[in-house]
Design a protein around this motif. Structure first.
Motif, PDB file in Angstrom:
ATOM      1  N   TYR A 196       6.101  -6.939  10.659  1.00 28.78           N
ATOM      2  CA  TYR A 196       7.217  -6.556   9.806  1.00 28.78           C
ATOM      3  C   TYR A 196       8.510  -7.077  10.418  1.00 28.78           C
ATOM      4  O   TYR A 196       8.780  -6.885  11.605  1.00 28.78           O
ATOM      5  N   TRP A 203       7.444  -9.271   5.319  1.00 25.92           N
ATOM      6  CA  TRP A 203       6.209  -9.261   6.088  1.00 25.92           C
ATOM      7  C   TRP A 203       5.805 -10.687   6.433  1.00 25.92           C
ATOM      8  O   TRP A 203       5.702 -11.542   5.549  1.00 25.92           O
ATOM      9  N   TYR A 429       8.638   0.574   3.386  1.00 27.63           N
ATOM     10  CA  TYR A 429       8.256  -0.709   3.997  1.00 27.63           C
ATOM     11  C   TYR A 429       7.595  -1.668   3.020  1.00 27.63           C
ATOM     12  O   TYR A 429       7.160  -2.752   3.413  1.00 27.63           O
TER      13      TYR A 429
END
Length: 511
Positions: A196, A203, A429
């Motif tokens: 990350y 990503w 995320y």
């Protein structure tokens, strides 16, 4: 940077996808024309279902699916095809290479349209398109301890793909018309393959030290140790916690605290017919009724046997055939699936099974088939070690991460909501997970999970939110009993709980 071109080639009548990879095949940034770039790791049914659905909105999404399959995608829904080329230094199988056969998933059970409305419609479309066909009546059976077979109830249908179960995966790729990119034979490194990027929120994916690209969203359609390790060094700790895995043949009644996967051995054999005449079957065929194609057993070592040369019996009516041709006049091909406890007891490194393990496991499974069908008694020999079945060729494979024995259910979900959200999503995320362990251990569960994951991403970001990271595991009664998959009720009644993964008892034989 330009995306890598995916070339579709015809191999023995089956379309398979190959890809030219380079260090610049995927560029950085926000994707072409500011599209959202999505990486899907795993080209099984769940990953392909997600890619297929998400890429329908190709104005907003640029989707790349990475799969470890060398020849074609599919994961546990895979087949060997006529003329498949072995890897360098791998054993060759001159007889088996002349046949099409399934070596993992063997069938699709008629999905419940209330539980699986979208997949139920998909099955109907596959049947109409000739991709799926129904097993003949009476050909899917339950085999009792004394070797007697009883067809499963006709109240539910069973299907298999006309060109091998793996052709479901290739048909999903082909029907998408290139709207998503499939990268074959790519192993995203478990140790450093996913990182990350805190400064950009993207990503980074790597394989063999090569950067595959930078992505706005990441979907894991993968389980087992690799998925656990892939996410272990990322900030998405709540999601990673659910990917921790236990390998065992059983799971506690309360569902356990981790995803639990069993292991299974798959043995495929070639048996000679008694003569060149197709009316002289092998001893195994003679022990089973004429329509038999697949049978469930409850032997300590066995769970299923299936006759591949009956499933795929004749030459396709095409000039570029990919089927068993006239070899069925001389040989029979059978697949044998072990029990989970047997696989646990004789487990070995699945990528490099020692020759002595191959011989021991193959012999024990063949002896178990003989015992289950009473073949020893048929030859009036009391020696349990006698081999009535003498394969001309055999191929053994260990599925180390085979079938989920429990399913994850997000907290606060009622039964209806659970069916609609069989996936995980971390909005912070931009990473998600799909797979059959989030719905039901079956092809229906895998397809539905991937489809639902994509539908969630298709929502506008303001209405998405995090999904499923809090909850608990529930034991899948059907997959725990059968050891192969969750199958729909046949001649039984649903569990009143209605929760996914627990309402499907073992199939009952028809009277």
């Amino acid at each position: 940077a330009a995306a890598a071109a995916a070339a579709v080639r015809q191999t023995h009548g089956m379309a398979t996808t190959t890809t030219t990879m380079s260090a610049h095949s995927i560029g950085g940034g926000g994707g072409r024309n500011n599209k959202c770039k999505v990486a899907i790791v795993g080209g099984g049914i769940a990953g392909l279902s997600c890619a297929q659905k998400l890429s329908q909105d190709d104005d907003r999404f640029e989707v790349t699916c990475y799969d470890t399959g060398r020849l074609r995608p599919g994961g546990r829904c895979s087949s060997r095809q006529v003329g498949d080329i072995a890897k360098e230094d791998d054993p060759t199988y001159p007889l088996l290479s002349q046949f099409r056969y399934d070596h993992a998933a063997q069938l699709i059970a008629d999905p419940d349209p209330e539980q699986f409305p979208a997949f139920s419609q998909q099955v109907k479309e596959w049947v109409a398109q000739g991709i799926l066909k129904e097993f003949p009546q009476g050909s899917v059976c339950q085999i009792s301890k004394n070797g007697q077979t009883k067809p499963l109830s006709t109240s539910s249908s069973f299907y298999h793909a006309t060109k091998g179960m793996g052709s479901l995966a290739t048909s999903m790729v082909e029907s998408s018309g290139g709207s998503f990119q499939l990268e074959q034979d790519v192993w995203v490194s478990p140790s450093s393959g996913v990182r990350y990027q805190k400064n950009t929120g993207k990503w980074k994916l790597q394989a063999k030290g090569e950067t595959l690209g930078y992505y706005d969203q990441l979907i894991l359609a993968h389980n087992g140790k690799c998925a656990d390790r892939i996410m272990s060094n990322t900030p998405a700790t709540d999601l990673h916690q659910l990917l921790r895995v236990n390998f065992a043949p059983t799971v506690p009644a309360h569902g356990g605290n981790k995803m639990t996967l069993n292991s299974l051995y798959s043995l495929t054999i070639v048996l000679p017919k008694s003569s060149s005449s197709s009316s002289s079957p092998s001893p195994l065929s003679r022990a089973l009724p004429e329509p038999f194609q697949c049978g469930f057993l409850n032997h300590p070592h066995l769970r299923m046997i299936s006759c591949q040369s009956r499933k795929y019996p004749s030459m396709d009516n095409t000039s570029n055939s990919n089927s068993n041709s006239n070899n069925n006049d001389k040989y029979e091909v059978w697949n044998i699936l072990s029990s989970a406890k047997f696989a646990k007891k004789y487990k070995a490194p699945q990528e490099f099974l020692p020759p002595e393990t191959v011989e021991q496991v193959s012999t024990l499974l063949l002896q178990a088939v003989q015992e289950s069908l009473g073949l020893i008694n048929n030859v009036n020999d009391a020696d349990d070690n006698i081999m009535v079945l003498s394969p001309l060729e055999k191929r053994l494979q260990l599925w180390g991460a085979a079938v989920p024995l429990n399913v994850w259910r997000g907290s606060g979900e009622d039964a209806a909501a659970a069916q609609q959200q069989p996936f995980l999503w971390d909005e912070t995320y931009q990473v998600g997970v799909c797979g059959d362990w989030l719905m039901e251990p079956s092809i229906a569960g895998a397809w539905t999970s991937g489809h639902a994951m994509a539908e969630h991403l298709l929502k506008m970001s303001s209405s998405r939110g995090t999904v499923g990271l809090q909850g608990h595991f529930e034991r899948s009664e059907s997959s725990s009993e059968l050891g192969l998959a969750a199958l729909p009720v046949v001649g039984g009644a649903p569990n009143s709980s209605g929760s996914r993964g627990t309402s499907k008892p073992l199939p009952q034989a028809a009277s």
